[in-house]
Design a protein around this motif. Structure first.
Motif, PDB file in Angstrom:
ATOM      1  N   LYS B  40       0.838  -1.203   0.000  1.00 32.24           N
ATOM      2  CA  LYS B  40       0.000   0.000   0.000  1.00 32.24           C
ATOM      3  C   LYS B  40       0.871   1.249   0.000  1.00 32.24           C
ATOM      4  CE  LYS B  40      -3.881   2.341   2.154  1.00 32.24           C
ATOM      5  NZ  LYS B  40      -4.907   2.357   3.207  1.00 32.24           N
ATOM      6  N   GLY B  41       1.971   1.217   0.735  1.00 34.68           N
ATOM      7  CA  GLY B  41       2.885   2.368   0.773  1.00 34.68           C
ATOM      8  C   GLY B  41       3.434   2.683  -0.608  1.00 34.68           C
ATOM      9  N   GLN B  42       3.752   1.667  -1.376  1.00 29.24           N
ATOM     10  CA  GLN B  42       4.258   1.901  -2.737  1.00 29.24           C
ATOM     11  C   GLN B  42       3.181   2.505  -3.630  1.00 29.24           C
ATOM     12  OE1 GLN B  42       5.818  -2.157  -3.164  1.00 29.24           O
ATOM     13  NE2 GLN B  42       7.801  -1.276  -3.739  1.00 29.24           N
ATOM     14  N   ILE B  43       1.950   2.043  -3.457  1.00 31.81           N
ATOM     15  CA  ILE B  43       0.866   2.610  -4.268  1.00 31.81           C
ATOM     16  C   ILE B  43       0.554   4.042  -3.827  1.00 31.81           C
ATOM     17  CG2 ILE B  43      -1.606   2.370  -4.823  1.00 31.81           C
ATOM     18  CD1 ILE B  43      -1.083  -0.620  -5.144  1.00 31.81           C
ATOM     19  N   GLN B  44       0.653   4.292  -2.530  1.00 34.56           N
ATOM     20  CA  GLN B  44       0.509   5.682  -2.075  1.00 34.56           C
ATOM     21  C   GLN B  44       1.577   6.564  -2.714  1.00 34.56           C
ATOM     22  OE1 GLN B  44       0.826   4.877   2.175  1.00 34.56           O
ATOM     23  NE2 GLN B  44      -1.243   5.672   2.514  1.00 34.56           N
ATOM     24  N   ALA B  45       2.807   6.085  -2.708  1.00 34.15           N
ATOM     25  CA  ALA B  45       3.916   6.869  -3.271  1.00 34.15           C
ATOM     26  C   ALA B  45       3.698   7.103  -4.763  1.00 34.15           C
ATOM     27  CB  ALA B  45       5.247   6.147  -3.035  1.00 34.15           C
ATOM     28  N   TRP B  46       3.209   6.108  -5.452  1.00 32.83           N
ATOM     29  CA  TRP B  46       2.931   6.245  -6.882  1.00 32.83           C
ATOM     30  C   TRP B  46       1.878   7.332  -7.115  1.00 32.83           C
ATOM     31  CZ3 TRP B  46      -1.895   4.733  -9.137  1.00 32.83           C
ATOM     32  CH2 TRP B  46      -1.943   4.881 -10.533  1.00 32.83           C
ATOM     33  N   ALA B  47       0.773   7.248  -6.352  1.00 32.99           N
ATOM     34  CA  ALA B  47      -0.330   8.197  -6.558  1.00 32.99           C
ATOM     35  C   ALA B  47       0.108   9.624  -6.191  1.00 32.99           C
ATOM     36  CB  ALA B  47      -1.545   7.772  -5.729  1.00 32.99           C
ATOM     37  N   LEU B  48       0.881   9.725  -5.128  1.00 34.73           N
ATOM     38  CA  LEU B  48       1.377  11.021  -4.667  1.00 34.73           C
ATOM     39  C   LEU B  48       2.304  11.662  -5.703  1.00 34.73           C
ATOM     40  CD1 LEU B  48       1.807  12.776  -1.891  1.00 34.73           C
ATOM     41  CD2 LEU B  48       3.988  11.569  -1.839  1.00 34.73           C
ATOM     42  N   ASN B  49       3.204  10.875  -6.246  1.00 31.79           N
ATOM     43  CA  ASN B  49       4.156  11.400  -7.227  1.00 31.79           C
ATOM     44  C   ASN B  49       3.470  11.684  -8.555  1.00 31.79           C
ATOM     45  OD1 ASN B  49       7.262  11.442  -6.466  1.00 31.79           O
ATOM     46  ND2 ASN B  49       6.230   9.876  -5.247  1.00 31.79           N
ATOM     47  N   ARG B  50       2.599  10.789  -8.946  1.00 34.44           N
ATOM     48  CA  ARG B  50       1.892  10.965 -10.206  1.00 34.44           C
ATOM     49  C   ARG B  50       1.009  12.221 -10.170  1.00 34.44           C
ATOM     50  NH1 ARG B  50       0.948   8.357 -15.542  1.00 34.44           N
ATOM     51  NH2 ARG B  50      -0.977   9.351 -16.134  1.00 34.44           N
ATOM     52  N   TYR B  51       0.602  12.625  -8.958  1.00 31.56           N
ATOM     53  CA  TYR B  51      -0.169  13.863  -8.847  1.00 31.56           C
ATOM     54  C   TYR B  51       0.598  15.040  -9.465  1.00 31.56           C
ATOM     55  CZ  TYR B  51      -2.337  18.058  -7.142  1.00 31.56           C
ATOM     56  OH  TYR B  51      -2.903  19.303  -7.108  1.00 31.56           O
ATOM     57  N   CYS B  52       1.907  15.074  -9.258  1.00 35.15           N
ATOM     58  CA  CYS B  52       2.727  16.180  -9.805  1.00 35.15           C
ATOM     59  C   CYS B  52       2.596  16.224 -11.325  1.00 35.15           C
ATOM     60  CB  CYS B  52       4.198  16.002  -9.453  1.00 35.15           C
ATOM     61  SG  CYS B  52       4.510  15.890  -7.702  1.00 35.15           S
ATOM     62  N   TYR B  53       2.557  15.055 -11.924  1.00 37.55           N
ATOM     63  CA  TYR B  53       2.392  14.977 -13.378  1.00 37.55           C
ATOM     64  C   TYR B  53       0.989  15.444 -13.768  1.00 37.55           C
ATOM     65  CZ  TYR B  53       1.993  12.886 -18.011  1.00 37.55           C
ATOM     66  OH  TYR B  53       1.774  12.678 -19.353  1.00 37.55           O
ATOM     67  N   GLN B  54      -0.013  14.948 -13.062  1.00 38.95           N
ATOM     68  CA  GLN B  54      -1.398  15.342 -13.375  1.00 38.95           C
ATOM     69  C   GLN B  54      -1.561  16.860 -13.283  1.00 38.95           C
ATOM     70  OE1 GLN B  54      -2.132  11.622 -14.207  1.00 38.95           O
ATOM     71  NE2 GLN B  54      -3.708  13.159 -14.446  1.00 38.95           N
ATOM     72  N   ALA B  55      -0.979  17.421 -12.225  1.00 39.32           N
ATOM     73  CA  ALA B  55      -1.136  18.860 -11.998  1.00 39.32           C
ATOM     74  C   ALA B  55      -0.433  19.669 -13.081  1.00 39.32           C
ATOM     75  CB  ALA B  55      -0.587  19.228 -10.608  1.00 39.32           C
TER      76      ALA B  55
END
Lengths: 243, 243
Positions: B40-55
């Motif tokens: 779950k921590g890895q998926i959290q990190a993925w979603a958190l980092n990918r947010y920068c791309y989305q933004a």
């Protein structure tokens, strides 16, 4: 949160603390290198990728030079460009870095083309150049302060590499010797500049951020090397493949 | 080496070949995700980092919008910004991405601050924005062509995530559903534009490079996640730490 104004010496201490925590001397890839745990292919990849950083130094320094308002400041910064690009008396740091890559068996033209460099290396170096170009001069100069910590990493790197890798010679590491005297001269000027010109608490915080940013640049380059050259399946498409 | 001029359909084939080889669907981190091998921590990190791309998407699209010389082209590109930023009728893609990060237990303000993002994520996204801002319009548009391949990766990602992770629900993946129809519309326009406007062999090669560059951006982001969140000692200073 309001940050208190620091005395210049407190600012210096805060900068040194960032170095102690975030400079890439703490990176696992650096430890592996100095402990003799890397393959020749990994060291080739390191030297090849690090070339992109070396080649960017006079460019970022030229952006600082362009914005230095005083002759004295420009002369000081011009010396850095000479150190890296060379003059009639001696080859510069970039040329000496190419000695290292050549001694490691990499073709000069291939290294200079940067074709085999990792995308993350490119992105990190590009971000550094853009930072220096776009941020206020104070922060551009502050981002050079990783040089406060470089004599130390150079010593451990040279010692570790000579001890553990038979394909590394004193001569191939010629890049590093002048850096042991150049870097302290450079960082003394930059540190003095930053201590004098960061005259508000906000500017001081921004100076600390600049150093953190620059540590991130160097750190990320080692992240990418450690990841991509630890396992063949991690190698990104198009990157240098060790034989 | 002279590259031959390709017909528009040959150019499309060459673009699709790059996608088959270099799109991040081939990345080990993507496979680990869809095979249920991440924490779950890895998926959290993925979603958190990918947010920068989305933004960053509406920002890079605004740079393209600013340079589109026709009303028709600007309307087309404006639609992309609406898709990501939303309108009175519906929340946009960025807001839907925040649904995902919130459902994963990440604080909204923390995600938006990007404080915990990996430096490599920042550098990669910054490089993408700069590319779109500085390169010719043709290449800025060509760099969007990873969307040709996104419906495919989205399907495998959604299916894999729903199957393997009990903390993932259909609702938390709401971001992806509209993308399955938006991305093909977007990429159809962009592909058509590129096929029509790349009228020399050099432009065609530059278009292929643009897509390679963009694949590198996406790939590098997964490199960084795979490295930093596979082993606690790889976590760079300051990055998000899973509980």
């Amino acid at each position: 949160m309001n940050n208190p104004f620091m005395t210049p010496d407190e600012l210096e201490q805060a900068l040194r603390k960032i170095g102690a925590e975030r400079y890439h001397r703490n990176h696992p890839f650096h430890h592996a290198m100095t402990d003799g745990k890397l393959t020749k292919g990994q060291i080739q990849a390191w030297a090849l990728n690090r070339y992109c950083y070396q080649a960017a130094i006079p460019i970022k320094d030229a952006y600082i030079l362009a914005r230095m308002p005083t002759i004295e400041g420009r002369k000081e910064w011009r010396r850095r460009i000479v150190d890296h690009d060379g003059d009639e008396k001696s080859a510069g740091g970039i040329e000496r870095w190419l000695k290292l890559t050549t001694s490691l068996g990499l073709e000069r033209e291939y290294v200079i083309s940067m074709e085999g460099a990792l995308p993350i290396t490119r992105f990190s170096v590009e971000s550094y150049i853009n930072y220096v170009r776009e941020k206020p001069l104070l922060l551009a100069i502050a981002s050079s302060l990783t040089e406060l910590f470089s004599p130390d990493i150079i010593s451990s790197r040279v010692e570790g590499m000579l001890k553990h890798y038979d394909f590394i010679t004193q001569e191939s590491l010629a890049y590093f010797t002048p850096r042991l005297t150049q870097a302290p001269k450079d960082s003394a000027f930059a540190l003095d500049y930053v201590k004098k010109h960061a005259i508000t608490a906000d500017q001081q915080q921004a100076v600390l951020s600049a150093l953190r940013f620059k540590c991130d640049v160097l750190w990320s380059m080692l992240d990418a090397l450690d990841y991509s050259y630890s396992t063949p399946s991690h190698l990104p498409p198009g990157a240098f493949v060790p034989r």
